[in-house]
Motif scaffolding. Structure first.
Motif, PDB file in Angstrom:
ATOM      1  N   ASP A   1       9.699 -10.419  10.254  1.00 50.37           N
ATOM      2  CA  ASP A   1       8.636  -9.859  11.071  1.00 50.37           C
ATOM      3  C   ASP A   1       9.219  -9.046  12.221  1.00 50.37           C
ATOM      4  N   VAL A   2       8.400  -8.140  12.734  1.00 54.20           N
ATOM      5  CA  VAL A   2       8.762  -7.361  13.916  1.00 54.20           C
ATOM      6  C   VAL A   2       7.669  -7.619  14.943  1.00 54.20           C
ATOM      7  N   SER A   3       7.990  -8.454  15.953  1.00 49.94           N
ATOM      8  CA  SER A   3       7.007  -8.803  16.981  1.00 49.94           C
ATOM      9  C   SER A   3       7.268  -7.986  18.241  1.00 49.94           C
ATOM     10  N   GLU A   4       6.547  -8.309  19.304  1.00 50.57           N
ATOM     11  CA  GLU A   4       6.712  -7.596  20.582  1.00 50.57           C
ATOM     12  C   GLU A   4       8.065  -7.884  21.226  1.00 50.57           C
ATOM     13  N   GLU A   5       8.607  -9.101  21.028  1.00 51.63           N
ATOM     14  CA  GLU A   5       9.863  -9.469  21.686  1.00 51.63           C
ATOM     15  C   GLU A   5      11.079  -9.317  20.791  1.00 51.63           C
ATOM     16  N   THR A   6      10.978  -9.740  19.527  1.00 53.16           N
ATOM     17  CA  THR A   6      12.156  -9.785  18.665  1.00 53.16           C
ATOM     18  C   THR A   6      11.841  -9.321  17.251  1.00 53.16           C
ATOM     19  N   VAL A   7      12.926  -9.109  16.507  1.00 51.62           N
ATOM     20  CA  VAL A   7      12.844  -8.835  15.073  1.00 51.62           C
ATOM     21  C   VAL A   7      13.322 -10.103  14.378  1.00 51.62           C
ATOM     22  N   GLY A   8      12.470 -10.703  13.568  1.00 57.27           N
ATOM     23  CA  GLY A   8      12.852 -11.901  12.832  1.00 57.27           C
ATOM     24  C   GLY A   8      13.658 -11.525  11.600  1.00 57.27           C
ATOM     25  N   VAL A   9      14.865 -12.128  11.466  1.00 61.93           N
ATOM     26  CA  VAL A   9      15.743 -11.817  10.341  1.00 61.93           C
ATOM     27  C   VAL A   9      16.154 -13.117   9.668  1.00 61.93           C
TER      28      VAL A   9
ATOM     29  N   TYR B   1      13.542   1.618  15.121  1.00 63.32           N
ATOM     30  CA  TYR B   1      12.282   0.865  15.069  1.00 63.32           C
ATOM     31  C   TYR B   1      11.536   1.152  13.764  1.00 63.32           C
ATOM     32  N   LYS B   2      11.520   2.425  13.357  1.00 67.26           N
ATOM     33  CA  LYS B   2      10.824   2.810  12.133  1.00 67.26           C
ATOM     34  C   LYS B   2      11.473   2.168  10.904  1.00 67.26           C
ATOM     35  N   ARG B   3      12.809   2.161  10.855  1.00 65.86           N
ATOM     36  CA  ARG B   3      13.506   1.571   9.713  1.00 65.86           C
ATOM     37  C   ARG B   3      13.292   0.059   9.652  1.00 65.86           C
ATOM     38  N   LEU B   4      13.278  -0.590  10.816  1.00 64.79           N
ATOM     39  CA  LEU B   4      13.023  -2.044  10.836  1.00 64.79           C
ATOM     40  C   LEU B   4      11.594  -2.352  10.403  1.00 64.79           C
ATOM     41  N   ARG B   5      10.655  -1.558  10.847  1.00 64.25           N
ATOM     42  CA  ARG B   5       9.250  -1.736  10.451  1.00 64.25           C
ATOM     43  C   ARG B   5       9.065  -1.567   8.935  1.00 64.25           C
ATOM     44  N   ASN B   6       9.706  -0.535   8.382  1.00 62.60           N
ATOM     45  CA  ASN B   6       9.610  -0.287   6.943  1.00 62.60           C
ATOM     46  C   ASN B   6      10.223  -1.445   6.149  1.00 62.60           C
TER      47      ASN B   6
ATOM     48  N   LEU C   1      20.883  -1.974   6.063  1.00 61.22           N
ATOM     49  CA  LEU C   1      19.475  -1.628   6.258  1.00 61.22           C
ATOM     50  C   LEU C   1      19.314  -0.321   7.038  1.00 61.22           C
ATOM     51  N   LEU C   2      20.123  -0.148   8.085  1.00 64.91           N
ATOM     52  CA  LEU C   2      20.033   1.039   8.938  1.00 64.91           C
ATOM     53  C   LEU C   2      20.894   2.195   8.426  1.00 64.91           C
ATOM     54  N   GLN C   3      21.563   1.992   7.296  1.00 67.45           N
ATOM     55  CA  GLN C   3      22.428   2.997   6.668  1.00 67.45           C
ATOM     56  C   GLN C   3      23.546   3.436   7.617  1.00 67.45           C
ATOM     57  N   LEU C   4      24.250   2.423   8.171  1.00 65.20           N
ATOM     58  CA  LEU C   4      25.364   2.656   9.081  1.00 65.20           C
ATOM     59  C   LEU C   4      26.590   1.914   8.567  1.00 65.20           C
ATOM     60  N   ARG C   5      27.736   2.200   9.179  1.00 68.63           N
ATOM     61  CA  ARG C   5      28.940   1.421   8.885  1.00 68.63           C
ATOM     62  C   ARG C   5      28.883   0.114   9.654  1.00 68.63           C
TER      63      ARG C   5
ATOM     64  N   ILE D   1      23.758  -0.911  18.636  1.00 65.08           N
ATOM     65  CA  ILE D   1      24.004   0.139  17.650  1.00 65.08           C
ATOM     66  C   ILE D   1      24.821   1.233  18.336  1.00 65.08           C
ATOM     67  N   LEU D   2      26.009   1.521  17.841  1.00 64.81           N
ATOM     68  CA  LEU D   2      26.940   2.432  18.508  1.00 64.81           C
ATOM     69  C   LEU D   2      26.925   3.843  17.929  1.00 64.81           C
ATOM     70  N   THR D   3      25.804   4.327  17.477  1.00 62.75           N
ATOM     71  CA  THR D   3      25.715   5.693  16.954  1.00 62.75           C
ATOM     72  C   THR D   3      24.652   6.469  17.716  1.00 62.75           C
ATOM     73  N   LEU D   4      24.458   7.689  17.328  1.00 63.65           N
ATOM     74  CA  LEU D   4      23.459   8.529  17.972  1.00 63.65           C
ATOM     75  C   LEU D   4      22.085   8.387  17.324  1.00 63.65           C
ATOM     76  N   LEU D   5      21.861   7.280  16.678  1.00 63.94           N
ATOM     77  CA  LEU D   5      20.569   6.997  16.070  1.00 63.94           C
ATOM     78  C   LEU D   5      19.557   6.740  17.186  1.00 63.94           C
ATOM     79  N   SER D   6      18.407   7.368  17.108  1.00 66.84           N
ATOM     80  CA  SER D   6      17.409   7.221  18.166  1.00 66.84           C
ATOM     81  C   SER D   6      16.722   5.860  18.064  1.00 66.84           C
ATOM     82  N   PRO D   7      16.186   5.347  19.173  1.00 66.40           N
ATOM     83  CA  PRO D   7      15.478   4.069  19.137  1.00 66.40           C
ATOM     84  C   PRO D   7      14.236   4.121  18.257  1.00 66.40           C
ATOM     85  N   GLU D   8      13.588   5.276  18.217  1.00 66.69           N
ATOM     86  CA  GLU D   8      12.404   5.415  17.372  1.00 66.69           C
ATOM     87  C   GLU D   8      12.763   5.280  15.895  1.00 66.69           C
TER      88      GLU D   8
END
Length: 179
Positions: free
Chosen positions: A106-114, A169-174, A136-140, A159-166
């Motif tokens: 789940d993705v709640s207001e405070e945390t992402v459940g994994v 968030y979108k990838r975690l939601r999907n 999941l985020l397609q990173l190393r 996350i140590l790349t130039l991936l935007s927070p949006e």
């Protein structure tokens, strides 16, 4: 000649020179404050315009306010994805080790459940969490770091790349929707 503190000068100290000047319409000159001449101000403005910010260093306060404004311009969704001072993306995780397979629950207001497919012993769950999020985020794996909470269920991942927070968030939601 005036004698000032063991040193003789033609007009005395700067304070005495400022007081000796004739009063003008300038309030600062009447108070005894010597302003820089108009031609000096023009020269400084021209130098600043020609060389930009390198010519005259800004004060620390103005520089810090400028950096805060740049960080605040990034529109971050309210919730588990945040941006820190170094402009890295932070994700708040609630880990659930010992699952059959790794998944975003789940993705709640405070945390992402994994849910993590590894036991919570000897750092196996942390290693599995990092590898799962990287996939999941397609990173190393080197671009996803466990920032806080190595022994807790509440963790913070950086996350140590130039991936935007949006985008994060979108990838975690999907991933949560597909699970």
């Amino acid at each position: 000649m005036l004698e000032t503190g063991g040193r003789q000068t033609l007009l005395g100290t700067a304070h005495a020179r400022a007081r000796a000047r004739p009063a003008t319409g300038n309030v600062h000159a009447q108070a005894g404050v010597w302003l820089m001449p108009w031609w000096w101000r023009l020269a400084v403005r021209g130098l600043r315009a020609e060389l930009g910010d390198r010519a005259m260093p800004r004060s620390r306060q103005r520089r810090m306010n400028k950096e805060k404004a740049e960080v605040s311009r990034i529109s971050v969704p309210h919730g588990p994805v945040k941006v820190d001072k170094s402009r890295s993306v932070l994700v708040a995780i609630h880990a659930k080790p010992g699952a059959k397979k790794s998944a975003i629950t789940d993705v709640s207001e405070e945390t992402v459940g994994v849910a993590i497919a590894a036991p919570a012993s000897d750092g196996e769950a942390n290693a599995e969490l990092i590898s799962y999020l990287a996939k999941l985020l397609q990173l190393r794996k080197s671009e996803v770091v466990l920032y806080k909470g190595s022994t807790s269920r509440k963790k913070m991942v950086k996350i140590l790349t130039l991936l935007s927070p949006e985008e994060v968030y979108k990838r975690l939601r999907n991933a949560a929707a597909s699970s």
